[in-house]
Design a protein around this motif. Structure first.
Motif, mmCIF file in Angstrom:
data_model
loop_
_atom_site.group_PDB
_atom_site.id
_atom_site.type_symbol
_atom_site.label_atom_id
_atom_site.label_comp_id
_atom_site.label_asym_id
_atom_site.label_seq_id
_atom_site.Cartn_x
_atom_site.Cartn_y
_atom_site.Cartn_z
ATOM 1 N N ARG A 277 0.895 -1.065 -0.107
ATOM 2 C CA ARG A 277 -0.059 0.009 -0.011
ATOM 3 C C ARG A 277 0.996 1.247 0.026
ATOM 4 N NH1 ARG A 277 -1.670 3.511 3.874
ATOM 5 N NH2 ARG A 277 -3.715 4.702 3.320
ATOM 6 N N ALA A 278 1.914 1.275 0.872
ATOM 7 C CA ALA A 278 2.710 2.547 0.962
ATOM 8 C C ALA A 278 3.343 2.788 -0.252
ATOM 9 C CB ALA A 278 3.669 2.371 2.236
ATOM 10 N N SER A 279 3.842 1.657 -0.838
ATOM 11 C CA SER A 279 4.877 1.808 -1.910
ATOM 12 C C SER A 279 3.892 2.151 -3.177
ATOM 13 C CB SER A 279 5.574 0.369 -2.080
ATOM 14 O OG SER A 279 6.442 0.500 -3.174
ATOM 15 N N MET A 280 2.852 1.463 -3.142
ATOM 16 C CA MET A 280 1.977 2.027 -4.494
ATOM 17 C C MET A 280 1.510 3.326 -4.239
ATOM 18 S SD MET A 280 1.155 -0.541 -6.679
ATOM 19 C CE MET A 280 -0.423 -0.299 -7.263
ATOM 20 N N LEU A 281 1.136 3.855 -2.913
ATOM 21 C CA LEU A 281 0.593 5.209 -2.901
ATOM 22 C C LEU A 281 1.654 6.144 -3.539
ATOM 23 C CD1 LEU A 281 -0.963 5.333 0.385
ATOM 24 C CD2 LEU A 281 -2.096 5.799 -1.353
ATOM 25 N N GLU A 282 2.863 5.945 -3.326
ATOM 26 C CA GLU A 282 4.032 6.802 -3.674
ATOM 27 C C GLU A 282 3.944 6.867 -5.042
ATOM 28 O OE1 GLU A 282 8.570 6.465 -2.848
ATOM 29 O OE2 GLU A 282 7.561 6.089 -1.022
ATOM 30 N N VAL A 283 3.956 5.541 -5.820
ATOM 31 C CA VAL A 283 4.045 5.353 -7.138
ATOM 32 C C VAL A 283 3.007 6.127 -8.046
ATOM 33 C CG1 VAL A 283 4.166 3.987 -9.001
ATOM 34 C CG2 VAL A 283 5.754 3.414 -7.263
ATOM 35 N N LEU A 284 1.674 5.911 -7.422
ATOM 36 C CA LEU A 284 0.442 6.374 -8.015
ATOM 37 C C LEU A 284 0.358 7.983 -7.836
ATOM 38 C CD1 LEU A 284 -2.276 3.921 -6.380
ATOM 39 C CD2 LEU A 284 -1.399 4.146 -8.772
ATOM 40 N N ALA A 285 1.357 8.510 -7.331
ATOM 41 C CA ALA A 285 1.472 10.012 -7.166
ATOM 42 C C ALA A 285 2.292 10.732 -8.081
ATOM 43 C CB ALA A 285 1.828 10.600 -5.809
ATOM 44 N N GLU A 286 3.025 9.809 -8.842
ATOM 45 C CA GLU A 286 4.028 9.963 -9.904
ATOM 46 C C GLU A 286 3.394 10.433 -11.193
ATOM 47 O OE1 GLU A 286 7.277 10.033 -9.826
ATOM 48 O OE2 GLU A 286 7.339 9.147 -7.933
ATOM 49 N N ASP A 287 4.012 11.513 -12.004
ATOM 50 C CA ASP A 287 3.419 12.003 -13.274
ATOM 51 C C ASP A 287 3.121 10.881 -14.229
ATOM 52 O OD1 ASP A 287 3.952 14.340 -11.923
ATOM 53 O OD2 ASP A 287 5.733 14.820 -12.859
ATOM 54 N N TYR A 288 4.151 10.122 -14.518
ATOM 55 C CA TYR A 288 3.862 8.894 -15.439
ATOM 56 C C TYR A 288 2.593 8.294 -15.318
ATOM 57 C CZ TYR A 288 6.102 5.502 -12.340
ATOM 58 O OH TYR A 288 6.445 4.759 -11.141
ATOM 59 N N ILE A 289 2.173 8.093 -14.000
ATOM 60 C CA ILE A 289 0.812 7.284 -13.816
ATOM 61 C C ILE A 289 -0.153 8.258 -14.177
ATOM 62 C CG2 ILE A 289 -0.732 6.536 -12.064
ATOM 63 C CD1 ILE A 289 1.736 4.719 -12.379
ATOM 64 N N ARG A 290 -0.338 9.395 -13.798
ATOM 65 C CA ARG A 290 -1.266 10.511 -14.313
ATOM 66 C C ARG A 290 -1.322 10.507 -16.029
ATOM 67 N NH1 ARG A 290 0.578 15.875 -13.150
ATOM 68 N NH2 ARG A 290 0.594 14.904 -11.007
ATOM 69 N N THR A 291 0.020 10.587 -16.652
ATOM 70 C CA THR A 291 0.078 10.482 -17.961
ATOM 71 C C THR A 291 -0.653 9.267 -18.454
ATOM 72 O OG1 THR A 291 2.148 11.545 -17.544
ATOM 73 C CG2 THR A 291 1.768 10.697 -20.065
ATOM 74 N N ALA A 292 -0.275 8.093 -17.842
ATOM 75 C CA ALA A 292 -0.764 6.815 -18.540
ATOM 76 C C ALA A 292 -2.428 6.998 -18.326
ATOM 77 C CB ALA A 292 -0.283 5.682 -17.712
ATOM 78 N N SER A 293 -2.953 7.474 -16.962
ATOM 79 C CA SER A 293 -4.136 7.344 -16.862
ATOM 80 C C SER A 293 -5.124 8.640 -18.200
ATOM 81 C CB SER A 293 -4.568 8.046 -15.657
ATOM 82 O OG SER A 293 -5.890 8.059 -15.592
ATOM 83 N N ALA A 294 -4.240 9.788 -18.372
ATOM 84 C CA ALA A 294 -4.462 10.548 -19.471
ATOM 85 C C ALA A 294 -4.600 9.930 -20.693
ATOM 86 C CB ALA A 294 -3.633 11.631 -19.468
ATOM 87 N N LYS A 295 -3.640 8.943 -20.948
ATOM 88 C CA LYS A 295 -3.558 8.304 -22.261
ATOM 89 C C LYS A 295 -4.829 7.367 -22.400
ATOM 90 C CE LYS A 295 0.257 6.493 -23.787
ATOM 91 N NZ LYS A 295 1.698 5.897 -23.427
ATOM 92 N N GLY A 296 -5.555 6.882 -21.320
ATOM 93 C CA GLY A 296 -6.500 6.318 -21.535
ATOM 94 C C GLY A 296 -6.361 4.827 -21.248
ATOM 95 N N VAL A 297 -5.043 4.387 -20.592
ATOM 96 C CA VAL A 297 -4.852 3.192 -20.011
ATOM 97 C C VAL A 297 -5.934 2.709 -19.036
ATOM 98 C CG1 VAL A 297 -2.933 1.552 -19.020
ATOM 99 C CG2 VAL A 297 -2.317 3.570 -20.758
ATOM 100 N N ALA A 298 -6.251 1.315 -19.107
ATOM 101 C CA ALA A 298 -7.202 0.831 -18.331
ATOM 102 C C ALA A 298 -6.593 0.767 -16.968
ATOM 103 C CB ALA A 298 -7.819 -0.500 -18.824
ATOM 104 N N THR A 299 -7.639 0.737 -15.889
ATOM 105 C CA THR A 299 -7.094 0.974 -14.570
ATOM 106 C C THR A 299 -6.289 -0.395 -14.354
ATOM 107 O OG1 THR A 299 -9.197 1.743 -13.997
ATOM 108 C CG2 THR A 299 -7.996 0.870 -12.136
ATOM 109 N N LEU A 300 -6.666 -1.548 -14.580
ATOM 110 C CA LEU A 300 -5.961 -2.693 -14.135
ATOM 111 C C LEU A 300 -4.534 -2.714 -14.677
ATOM 112 C CD1 LEU A 300 -6.563 -5.264 -12.008
ATOM 113 C CD2 LEU A 300 -7.078 -6.407 -14.473
ATOM 114 N N PRO A 301 -4.433 -2.971 -15.927
ATOM 115 C CA PRO A 301 -3.010 -2.598 -16.701
ATOM 116 C C PRO A 301 -2.359 -1.522 -15.935
ATOM 117 C CG PRO A 301 -4.649 -2.950 -18.318
ATOM 118 C CD PRO A 301 -5.449 -2.536 -17.208
ATOM 119 N N MET A 302 -3.011 -0.479 -15.580
ATOM 120 C CA MET A 302 -1.947 0.725 -15.090
ATOM 121 C C MET A 302 -1.494 0.518 -13.720
ATOM 122 S SD MET A 302 -3.365 4.403 -14.558
ATOM 123 C CE MET A 302 -4.018 4.082 -12.866
#
Lengths: 314, 540
Positions: free
Chosen positions: A201-226
């Motif tokens: 949880r802690a590690s994922m929270l840190e990564v989920l706040a990264e820019d590339y996750i936001r970018t992936a989400s903006a690109k329309g990558v589905a939740t599970l693969p992301m």
């Protein structure tokens, strides 16, 4: 990489030497006389002394250490003072149940914990997150034997679904093997579920706040693969470290679980040997454990390179 | 993630496959062999030589696979077992034994008198009663294949009792080639002639021990009684499951995974008694006798007044209540030879038994301690914390000794630590000790000779090293007494002397109930210090 692995493997030798000296000194300086235990309560002191001599325990400590060390170097871990059976044979008889228990425990723990950790991080602050963290606190707080007794009470004594105790080798069939391991694995795995879920949880929270996750989400990558391909992979290094530590720590948990569920593993072998002061077994198993710890750490270090290509060992 | 028809199907197939793999094995696991019993014994069978060690588990193992020349019956009388005929010469100095026909070793060869003589010779080195007997043995000639003699220097009334006893080590017969092993070295071949065969290939120390019926065994025609009589084997297989956790063992008994639990903790007994099919019963009626050993070599207990003070301070009732708990399973006892046994005399036990108010006893104990010149130096009490009865007893004893003014210092360790330190004859501040606690089986305690702890031979005696020539003289007198009545008379004097001298301090007697599946097993025999599996039948 290869030279690194070879260097690490060579590093096992001094570690084993230190472990050997430490274990030998600790055992022989601690109170306890296997000859007195073998002789039994009704024995005379003369009988105890004769047994001590026949076991070579009356020789100087240095001489005993030298002969044990030399034999160990040749792969001879000695013979049990009590049963007269070779330590290597005893370990062979016991290693199967321990590996089975450790493997099923880690399998249960990793699969449940990572799922819960990801879900908690993805739903941070929600009721689910709080429930998962509550479970984690419980998993840490309740001792393995308490969980064990509770599981036995419900699933063996009340529902008669699973056996109270014992072990069946895999050669007897998949289900008999599994049904004897379900309760001990769940009991032992609780703490690891808690540990790994929190770290995930802690590690994922840190990564989920990264820019590339936001970018992936903006690109329309589905939740599970992301979550799995982008976030989990980058959050994996601390998780794998904790799993590695968990596997090493598992040995102490295995001792209690093997006793509560009567699983004839290496943990019980060494505990029985300590109670009886069966020196060759204790020394032999400790040396094996030390080697296993070193190897686990090595495997974890190598895994880092595969997970994070930026990590390189000179 | 979507759930497709294919994923549902494959999951279903996997489950079916798993169930399919498991099904025959479940059936196999539930189909218990018709004549099999599983026991959870008191501990692990770690030593397979019942002569090399005096551990109870080794004696249990011995009783399964070896046989004895004689055995005590339910009335504690020696009866022939492997022996068919016994002739005693008119001067009672020559015993001629003829083996009964049909005796075979597990390897198929015949049992010979040469085997028996070799076994006797090995056994006597390790056994207190054997040593006492063999001090009086002139020769053990082999007459022929089936006949041998024991020729004595003087008549010895306990000869048959020594050969028949159930206290460890029992006089088990082994093949001559095995019995030729140095008594202080463990045997490596396991060939018995007893009712069960030891299955060495299935032996897993610390986990399981397996025995199978010896099809060649010829039982005596008499009914089974004690360790004597016909040992009829009605089970094909007996498995000992070594389960270290008492709660787990109790649960396994309740679910029927095991059939017999030898030492269920007293506090679990109500749960077990209430469980369907489980029966709780006491087989060893003499139980165990606790004793506090005082170190006679060093102050303060090298002084008689200090020992008497300690004896007055100790209250058996308080100890038993703390250690055993349920009064149904313990009693106070003023005998050094186990109450309820043939020698359970209580002469001279006023000092040991609580017949005066405790405050009065303690006041007298304080006076005695002053008389002894006790200087307040710490008293080292060895404390085994890993065995419930020992832990509880020592805590109470320590407090009782403190109450009379002794400066008690507990030396806590596991039992392994205690057995090492108790052998140290140095002063307490140099690795020795002042007090330790242990117990012995009531059956062996009942004999002034069999139990080595009764000896009073100073530094050659058992731990505590009491030295008293009168006690030694009476022990010999007891052994040479012609009959039970005469022995009992000696025991009365001996008990009085041992209490007066404070040889050690008895802390009471208790029994250990066993729990077993009464809905499956019947025919269990009451034998002190042995768990027999002959005569036992599985009827459901």
């Amino acid at each position: 990489m290869l030279s690194y692995i070879i260097r690490r493997l060579l590093g096992v030798i001094p570690v084993m030497l230190v472990v050997g000296i430490f274990v030998f000194s600790l055992l022989h300086l601690a109170p306890g006389d296997p000859a007195a235990i073998i002789a039994g309560d009704n024995a005379t002191e003369e009988n105890v002394a004769r047994i001590r001599a026949s076991l070579g325990l009356d020789r100087p400590l240095l001489e005993q250490f030298a002969s044990w060390g030399w034999a160990t170097l040749r792969g001879d871990l000695g013979v049990s003072m009590f049963s007269n059976i070779a330590v290597t044979k005893l370990v062979q008889q016991r290693i199967g149940p321990t590996i089975s228990l450790a493997a099923t425990t880690m399998l249960v723990a990793i699969s449940i914990a990572i799922t819960l950790g990801i879900l908690a991080a993805w739903n941070a602050g929600s009721l689910l997150d709080r429930a998962v963290m509550g479970l984690a606190v419980t998993g840490f707080s309740v001792p393995v034997f308490v969980v064990g007794y509770i599981l036995v009470y419900f699933f063996a004594l009340q529902l008669h679904w699973l056996p109270v105790q014992g072990y069946m080798p895999l050669s007897e069939g998949l289900w008999p093997w599994l049904r004897h391991l379900i309760l001990p694995s769940v009991a032992l795995g609780m703490a690891y579920v808690a540990l790994i879920a929190r770290i995930t949880r802690a590690s994922m929270l840190e990564v989920l706040a990264e820019d590339y996750i936001r970018t992936a989400s903006a690109k329309g990558v589905a939740t599970l693969p992301m979550l799995l391909r982008h976030a989990l992979k980058n959050a994996a290094v601390p998780i794998i470290t904790v799993i590695g530590i968990g596997v090493a720590l598992l040995m102490s948990g295995v001792v209690i679980t093997e006793s509560v569920f009567n699983i004839p593993g290496v943990g019980r072998l060494v505990v029985d040997a300590i109670t009886r002061r069966d020196y060759p077994i204790i020394q032999g198993v400790m040396v094996i454990f030390a080697a296993v710890y070193v190897l686990i750490n090595l495997v974890i270090d190598i895994l880092y390179c595969f997970i994070d290509p930026r990590i390189r060992y000179a | 993630m979507t759930t497709s028809r294919r994923t549902v199907l494959s999951a279903g197939l996997a489950a079916a496959a798993l169930a399919g793999i498991g099904a025959p094995h479940v059936a196999r696991a539930q189909q218990r062999p018709a004549r099999q019993a599983r026991m959870v014994p008191q501990g692990d069978l770690s030593v397979l030589d019942p002569i090399w060690t005096t551990q109870n588990m080794a004696a249990y193992h011995g009783a399964m696979m070896y046989d004895t020349l004689f055995g005590i019956d339910a009335k504690f009388q020696p009866q022939p077992q492997m022996v068919g005929r016994t002739d005693i010469s008119a001067d009672r100095k020559t015993y001629t034994f003829e083996l009964r026909p049909g005796l075979k070793w597990h390897d198929g060869t015949a049992v010979t008198s040469r085997d028996c003589v070799a076994s006797l010779r090995r056994w006597q080195v390790k056994d207190g009663a054997g040593q006492h007997l063999f001090e009086r043995v002139a020769d053990t000639p082999v007459v022929d294949e089936k006949t041998f003699r024991i020729v004595l220097k003087e008549p010895y009334g306990l000869l048959l009792d020594a050969l028949a006893k159930t206290s460890t080590p029992l006089c088990f017969m082994m093949k001559a080639e095995v019995a030729a092993t140095d008594p202080n070295t463990q045997i490596t071949k396991h060939i018995g002639s007893g009712p069960f065969k030891f299955i060495e290939s299935e032996y897993r120390p610390g986990s399981r021990v397996v025995y199978e019926r010896n099809a060649d065994y010829v039982p005596r025609s008499e009914p089974a009684s004690g360790i004597a009589g016909g040992k009829r084997v009605l089970l094909d297989r007996v498995i000992w499951d070594i389960i270290p956790d008492a709660q787990t063992a109790a649960s396994a008994l309740m679910t029927g995974e095991v059939d017999f639990f030898e030492v269920p903790p007293i506090d679990i007994l109500p749960t077990l008694s209430a469980a369907p099919g489980v029966k709780v019963e006491v087989f060893n009626k003499l139980g165990n006798v606790g004793q506090v050993r005082l170190n006679h070599l060093h102050p303060p207990f090298n002084n008689l007044a200090a020992r008497r003070a300690a004896q007055l301070a100790i209250n058996q009732e308080d100890i038993q209540r703390a250690a055993v708990g349920n009064p149904a399973y313990y009693r106070t006892c003023g005998s050094h030879f186990a109450c309820d046994s043939a020698m359970g005399v209580e002469d001279g036990s006023d000092a040991l038994m609580l017949k005066a108010p405790m405050a009065q006893r303690q006041a007298r104990a304080r006076e005695l301690l002053k008389e002894s010149g006790y200087d307040g130096k710490p008293i080292v009490v060895l404390h085994a914390t890993n065995i419930h009865v020992m832990n509880q007893t020592v805590l109470v004893v320590a407090q009782q000794l403190r109450q009379i003014g002794l400066n008690v210092q507990l030396a806590s360790s596991d039992w392994g630590g205690v057995v090492t330190r108790r052998a140290n004859q140095n002063p307490p501040d140099q690795g020795g000790w002042n007090v330790f606690y242990t117990w012995s089986g009531g059956n062996s305690t009942a004999s002034p000779i069999s139990l080595f702890a009764h000896a009073a031979t100073g530094r050659k005696a058992w731990f505590g090293w009491p030295e008293n020539p009168s006690i030694e003289q009476m022990r010999t007198e007891w052994a040479l007494a012609p009959n039970l009545e005469a022995r009992r008379s000696v025991a009365q004097r001996l008990n009085r002397t041992m209490i007066d001298y404070v040889h050690d301090v008895k802390t009471g007697q208790w029994v250990q109930p066993h729990a077993y599946r009464g809905d499956r097993l019947r025919g269990l025999l009451a034998i002190p210090e042995i768990i027999p599996w002959w005569n036992v039948e599985r009827y459901a």
